[in-house]
Design a protein around this motif. Structure first.
Motif, mmCIF file in Angstrom:
data_model
loop_
_atom_site.group_PDB
_atom_site.id
_atom_site.type_symbol
_atom_site.label_atom_id
_atom_site.label_comp_id
_atom_site.label_asym_id
_atom_site.label_seq_id
_atom_site.Cartn_x
_atom_site.Cartn_y
_atom_site.Cartn_z
ATOM 1 N N ARG A 1 0.404 6.796 -9.651
ATOM 2 C CA ARG A 1 -0.679 7.780 -9.735
ATOM 3 C C ARG A 1 -0.084 9.164 -9.929
ATOM 4 O O ARG A 1 0.785 9.593 -9.179
ATOM 5 C CB ARG A 1 -1.530 7.747 -8.470
ATOM 6 C CG ARG A 1 -2.238 6.410 -8.306
ATOM 7 C CD ARG A 1 -3.251 6.426 -7.193
ATOM 8 N NE ARG A 1 -4.312 7.348 -7.548
ATOM 9 C CZ ARG A 1 -4.702 8.354 -6.752
ATOM 10 N NH1 ARG A 1 -4.114 8.559 -5.598
ATOM 11 N NH2 ARG A 1 -5.679 9.149 -7.128
ATOM 12 N N THR A 2 -0.543 9.864 -10.939
ATOM 13 C CA THR A 2 -0.021 11.187 -11.285
ATOM 14 C C THR A 2 -0.118 12.149 -10.109
ATOM 15 O O THR A 2 0.789 12.936 -9.865
ATOM 16 C CB THR A 2 -0.792 11.761 -12.492
ATOM 17 O OG1 THR A 2 -0.773 10.812 -13.538
ATOM 18 C CG2 THR A 2 -0.171 13.050 -12.973
ATOM 19 N N GLU A 3 -1.201 12.075 -9.356
ATOM 20 C CA GLU A 3 -1.413 12.981 -8.228
ATOM 21 C C GLU A 3 -0.501 12.660 -7.049
ATOM 22 O O GLU A 3 -0.364 13.469 -6.137
ATOM 23 C CB GLU A 3 -2.869 12.896 -7.730
ATOM 24 C CG GLU A 3 -3.918 13.068 -8.788
ATOM 25 C CD GLU A 3 -4.240 11.764 -9.528
ATOM 26 O OE1 GLU A 3 -4.102 10.677 -8.945
ATOM 27 O OE2 GLU A 3 -4.611 11.845 -10.694
ATOM 28 N N CYS A 4 0.107 11.482 -7.037
ATOM 29 C CA CYS A 4 0.884 11.051 -5.873
ATOM 30 C C CYS A 4 2.391 11.065 -6.162
ATOM 31 O O CYS A 4 3.087 11.953 -5.722
ATOM 32 C CB CYS A 4 0.430 9.659 -5.424
ATOM 33 S SG CYS A 4 1.221 9.086 -3.912
ATOM 34 N N GLY A 5 2.892 10.049 -6.850
ATOM 35 C CA GLY A 5 4.314 9.971 -7.178
ATOM 36 C C GLY A 5 5.222 9.653 -6.002
ATOM 37 O O GLY A 5 6.441 9.790 -6.084
ATOM 38 N N TYR B 1 -3.556 3.800 -1.940
ATOM 39 C CA TYR B 1 -3.902 2.813 -2.958
ATOM 40 C C TYR B 1 -2.994 1.597 -2.837
ATOM 41 O O TYR B 1 -1.824 1.710 -2.468
ATOM 42 C CB TYR B 1 -3.773 3.406 -4.363
ATOM 43 C CG TYR B 1 -4.978 4.199 -4.784
ATOM 44 C CD1 TYR B 1 -5.918 3.662 -5.662
ATOM 45 C CD2 TYR B 1 -5.187 5.489 -4.314
ATOM 46 C CE1 TYR B 1 -7.027 4.390 -6.055
ATOM 47 C CE2 TYR B 1 -6.299 6.216 -4.687
ATOM 48 C CZ TYR B 1 -7.213 5.665 -5.562
ATOM 49 O OH TYR B 1 -8.310 6.374 -5.936
ATOM 50 N N GLU B 2 -3.548 0.428 -3.169
ATOM 51 C CA GLU B 2 -2.762 -0.794 -3.176
ATOM 52 C C GLU B 2 -2.035 -0.886 -4.515
ATOM 53 O O GLU B 2 -2.643 -0.724 -5.568
ATOM 54 C CB GLU B 2 -3.666 -2.010 -2.979
ATOM 55 C CG GLU B 2 -2.892 -3.284 -2.797
ATOM 56 C CD GLU B 2 -3.795 -4.449 -2.417
ATOM 57 O OE1 GLU B 2 -3.253 -5.520 -2.165
ATOM 58 O OE2 GLU B 2 -5.025 -4.276 -2.393
ATOM 59 N N ALA C 1 0.843 -1.200 0.000
ATOM 60 C CA ALA C 1 0.000 0.000 0.000
ATOM 61 C C ALA C 1 0.874 1.244 0.000
ATOM 62 O O ALA C 1 1.902 1.299 0.678
ATOM 63 C CB ALA C 1 -0.911 0.005 1.221
ATOM 64 N N CYS C 2 0.470 2.243 -0.765
ATOM 65 C CA CYS C 2 1.167 3.526 -0.783
ATOM 66 C C CYS C 2 0.829 4.255 0.519
ATOM 67 O O CYS C 2 -0.345 4.393 0.875
ATOM 68 C CB CYS C 2 0.733 4.353 -1.991
ATOM 69 S SG CYS C 2 1.473 6.005 -2.022
ATOM 70 N N GLY C 3 1.835 4.734 1.199
ATOM 71 C CA GLY C 3 1.627 5.440 2.462
ATOM 72 C C GLY C 3 1.025 6.818 2.300
ATOM 73 O O GLY C 3 0.483 7.377 3.248
#
Length: 77
Positions: free
Chosen positions: A55-59, A22-23, A16-18
């Motif tokens: 994810r573009t919004e995350c990275g 999202y997984e 999972a992204c901290g």
């Protein structure tokens, strides 16, 4: 329903992204290594393995594992 062959087993792993939660699904060859000495040898960051959240919004860099390296404290001088 008929049984069908979909291919050999995949070596997929999940984490999972901290940041976004999202997984993420990845393969071992997706993992990168970061850290280590800077180009000038003045500073040292512990090495780690990570994947980047797609994810573009995350990275966010999602750490998979830390890599312990020997320091001068590990040896008798």
């Amino acid at each position: 329903m008929a049984v069908r062959v979909v291919g050999p087993p995949k070596d997929l792993r999940r984490i999972a992204c901290g940041k976004c939660g999202y997984e993420l699904e990845y393969r071992p060859n997706d993992v990168q290594t970061g850290g280590g000495p800077d180009p000038y040898g003045m500073d040292y960051e512990p090495e780690y393995r990570y994947i980047t959240c797609p994810r573009t919004e995350c990275g966010q860099r999602v750490t998979i594992a830390s890599i312990r390296t020997a320091t001068h404290d590990d040896f008798d001088l």
